[in-house]
Motif scaffolding. Structure first.
Motif, PDB file in Angstrom:
ATOM      1  N   TYR A  36       1.032  -1.159  -0.109  1.00  0.00           N
ATOM      2  CA  TYR A  36       0.190  -0.016  -0.018  1.00  0.00           C
ATOM      3  C   TYR A  36       0.909   1.140  -0.189  1.00  0.00           C
ATOM      4  O   TYR A  36       1.763   1.585   0.732  1.00  0.00           O
ATOM      5  CB  TYR A  36      -0.968  -0.116   1.014  1.00  0.00           C
ATOM      6  N   ASP A  37       0.964   1.977  -0.996  1.00  0.00           N
ATOM      7  CA  ASP A  37       1.431   2.995  -1.323  1.00  0.00           C
ATOM      8  C   ASP A  37       0.781   4.447  -0.948  1.00  0.00           C
ATOM      9  O   ASP A  37      -0.455   4.647  -1.718  1.00  0.00           O
ATOM     10  CB  ASP A  37       2.057   3.300  -2.668  1.00  0.00           C
ATOM     11  N   ILE A  38       1.007   5.309   0.028  1.00  0.00           N
ATOM     12  CA  ILE A  38       0.325   6.318   0.333  1.00  0.00           C
ATOM     13  C   ILE A  38       0.994   7.721   0.408  1.00  0.00           C
ATOM     14  O   ILE A  38       2.228   7.940   0.733  1.00  0.00           O
ATOM     15  CB  ILE A  38      -0.216   6.242   1.794  1.00  0.00           C
ATOM     16  N   GLY A  39       0.273   8.806  -0.014  1.00  0.00           N
ATOM     17  CA  GLY A  39       1.279   9.931  -0.119  1.00  0.00           C
ATOM     18  C   GLY A  39       0.663  10.857   1.003  1.00  0.00           C
ATOM     19  O   GLY A  39      -0.057  10.704   1.855  1.00  0.00           O
ATOM     20  N   GLY A  40       1.155  12.197   0.951  1.00  0.00           N
ATOM     21  CA  GLY A  40       0.863  12.989   1.794  1.00  0.00           C
ATOM     22  C   GLY A  40      -0.724  13.493   1.812  1.00  0.00           C
ATOM     23  O   GLY A  40      -1.476  13.459   0.727  1.00  0.00           O
ATOM     24  N   GLY A  41      -1.325  14.097   2.837  1.00  0.00           N
ATOM     25  CA  GLY A  41      -2.878  14.583   2.769  1.00  0.00           C
ATOM     26  C   GLY A  41      -3.418  14.530   4.007  1.00  0.00           C
ATOM     27  O   GLY A  41      -2.716  14.211   5.316  1.00  0.00           O
ATOM     28  N   PHE A  42      -4.675  15.037   4.261  1.00  0.00           N
ATOM     29  CA  PHE A  42      -5.362  14.832   5.561  1.00  0.00           C
ATOM     30  C   PHE A  42      -5.759  13.596   5.864  1.00  0.00           C
ATOM     31  O   PHE A  42      -5.971  12.872   4.844  1.00  0.00           O
ATOM     32  CB  PHE A  42      -6.960  15.686   5.343  1.00  0.00           C
ATOM     33  N   ASN A  43      -5.420  13.296   7.066  1.00  0.00           N
ATOM     34  CA  ASN A  43      -5.655  11.632   7.544  1.00  0.00           C
ATOM     35  C   ASN A  43      -6.548  11.517   8.936  1.00  0.00           C
ATOM     36  O   ASN A  43      -6.687  10.280   8.942  1.00  0.00           O
ATOM     37  CB  ASN A  43      -4.529  11.093   7.831  1.00  0.00           C
ATOM     38  N   LYS A  44      -6.960  12.674   9.410  1.00  0.00           N
ATOM     39  CA  LYS A  44      -8.141  12.391  10.313  1.00  0.00           C
ATOM     40  C   LYS A  44      -8.858  13.648  10.620  1.00  0.00           C
ATOM     41  O   LYS A  44      -8.282  14.679  10.550  1.00  0.00           O
ATOM     42  CB  LYS A  44      -7.131  11.948  11.809  1.00  0.00           C
ATOM     43  N   ALA A  45      -9.903  13.446  11.108  1.00  0.00           N
ATOM     44  CA  ALA A  45     -11.081  14.386  11.288  1.00  0.00           C
ATOM     45  C   ALA A  45     -11.579  14.217  12.642  1.00  0.00           C
ATOM     46  O   ALA A  45     -11.766  12.916  13.439  1.00  0.00           O
ATOM     47  CB  ALA A  45     -12.247  14.350  10.430  1.00  0.00           C
ATOM     48  N   SER A  46     -11.374  15.268  13.690  1.00  0.00           N
ATOM     49  CA  SER A  46     -11.620  15.083  14.900  1.00  0.00           C
ATOM     50  C   SER A  46     -12.576  16.273  15.540  1.00  0.00           C
ATOM     51  O   SER A  46     -12.967  17.360  15.031  1.00  0.00           O
ATOM     52  CB  SER A  46     -10.519  15.353  15.837  1.00  0.00           C
ATOM     53  N   ILE A  47     -13.655  15.819  16.535  1.00  0.00           N
ATOM     54  CA  ILE A  47     -14.169  16.615  17.314  1.00  0.00           C
ATOM     55  C   ILE A  47     -13.906  16.580  18.773  1.00  0.00           C
ATOM     56  O   ILE A  47     -13.448  15.398  19.232  1.00  0.00           O
ATOM     57  CB  ILE A  47     -15.896  16.066  17.396  1.00  0.00           C
ATOM     58  N   THR A  48     -13.587  17.693  19.394  1.00  0.00           N
ATOM     59  CA  THR A  48     -13.066  17.670  20.583  1.00  0.00           C
ATOM     60  C   THR A  48     -13.983  18.597  21.595  1.00  0.00           C
ATOM     61  O   THR A  48     -14.419  19.770  21.303  1.00  0.00           O
ATOM     62  CB  THR A  48     -11.467  18.339  20.510  1.00  0.00           C
ATOM     63  N   PHE A  49     -13.877  18.276  22.735  1.00  0.00           N
ATOM     64  CA  PHE A  49     -14.544  18.932  23.992  1.00  0.00           C
ATOM     65  C   PHE A  49     -13.510  19.147  25.031  1.00  0.00           C
ATOM     66  O   PHE A  49     -12.999  18.118  25.481  1.00  0.00           O
ATOM     67  CB  PHE A  49     -15.716  18.195  24.414  1.00  0.00           C
ATOM     68  N   GLU A  50     -13.222  20.234  25.508  1.00  0.00           N
ATOM     69  CA  GLU A  50     -12.111  20.731  26.612  1.00  0.00           C
ATOM     70  C   GLU A  50     -12.963  21.415  27.596  1.00  0.00           C
ATOM     71  O   GLU A  50     -13.671  22.446  27.298  1.00  0.00           O
ATOM     72  CB  GLU A  50     -11.057  21.540  25.933  1.00  0.00           C
ATOM     73  N   ALA A  51     -12.432  21.283  28.884  1.00  0.00           N
ATOM     74  CA  ALA A  51     -13.093  21.803  30.028  1.00  0.00           C
ATOM     75  C   ALA A  51     -11.772  22.211  30.917  1.00  0.00           C
ATOM     76  O   ALA A  51     -10.985  21.592  30.929  1.00  0.00           O
ATOM     77  CB  ALA A  51     -13.996  20.844  30.756  1.00  0.00           C
ATOM     78  N   ARG A  52     -12.110  23.660  31.316  1.00  0.00           N
ATOM     79  CA  ARG A  52     -10.884  24.209  32.283  1.00  0.00           C
ATOM     80  C   ARG A  52     -11.833  24.602  33.528  1.00  0.00           C
ATOM     81  O   ARG A  52     -12.739  25.455  33.565  1.00  0.00           O
ATOM     82  CB  ARG A  52     -10.470  25.532  31.815  1.00  0.00           C
TER      83      ARG A  52
END
Length: 247
Positions: A183-199
């Motif tokens: 499997y040959d793969i080049g550069g590019g977007f690899n992950k999408a994320s939703i984040t929730f942060e609390a302080r």
């Protein structure tokens, strides 16, 4: 690492101080949350097992009016990350694959805040486990529930260049098997994320910080034959101290 972090703090402080004076930020202050914690997430990109690792925290950097939580304008800060080692002997699906050492990533993060909205982008260079370039772009929205509690919700896209993506998602011909084709793969977007942060502020300058991230591999990375799970959740918990520099 301690000396590198200290130099990064001094460099960022000097850069942001110069920026503040050159672009009319007189009367504002630059503040940032610095601390340490624990990061529990996938062993390596695409893994279905989790491990705990260190979390070096540099969060919520930006300019604002003294005594408020609002951050405005541009801010530049260091960006750190680690990626766990990948041992072929730990999983039968990886039999015949080369081992990958733990990677350490160091780079910069640029953000722009306007009211409760902050857009950001980061880029990091890897060392040891991989020598590629990776990073994220995204935005987050702040909601202040009280003087002590602030929440952020955000969206981001992760990126890797060809060296990074090939290290974790590629399969060389020598590693190929009937059930695991090359499997040959080049550069590019690899992950999408939703984040929730609390302080949660314990004192005026000391706080507990937590983050939940729900990530999913996308694009060619998600189609890699070595990916065991496209979904990559993580949980972070740490303690931070807020540092402020007036101008």
């Amino acid at each position: 690492m301690k000396h590198m972090l200290a130099l990064a703090v001094l460099a960022a402080s000097a850069a942001t101080g110069a920026h503040a004076q050159d672009f009319g930020f007189a009367g504002r202050e630059f503040s940032v949350d610095l601390g340490v914690g624990v990061d529990v997430g996938p062993d390596y990109p695409g893994s279905d097992d989790a491990e705990a690792g260190p979390w070096l925290i540099w969060r919520n950097a930006g300019f604002g009016t003294p005594g408020t939580n609002e951050s405005e304008g541009f801010a530049i800060s260091p960006s750190f990350n680690t990626v766990g080692e990948r041992e072929a002997s730990d999983n039968g699906d990886l039999a015949g694959m080369e081992n990958i050492d733990r990677a350490y990533e160091l780079g910069l993060r640029v953000s722009y805040g306007t009211g409760p909205l902050t857009a950001f982008g980061s880029v990091r260079r890897g060392f040891d486990g991989h020598e590629g370039v990776t990073g994220e772009i995204g935005a987050k929205y702040r909601t202040d529930l009280s003087d002590r509690v602030s929440l952020w919700s955000g969206l981001s896209l992760g990126y890797g260049n060809g060296d990074y993506n090939d290290t974790y998602f590629g399969v060389d011909p020598a590693e190929a098997l009937p059930r695991r084709p090359a499997y040959d793969i080049g550069g590019g977007f690899n992950k999408a994320s939703i984040t929730f942060e609390a302080r949660y502020a314990l004192t005026e300058n000391l706080a507990v910080l937590g983050e939940v991230e729900y990530g999913k591999l996308i694009g060619d990375a998600a189609d890699s034959p070595v990916v065991q799970d496209e979904y990559q959740p993580s949980l972070k918990l740490g303690i931070v101290r807020r540092f402020s520099f007036g101008f």
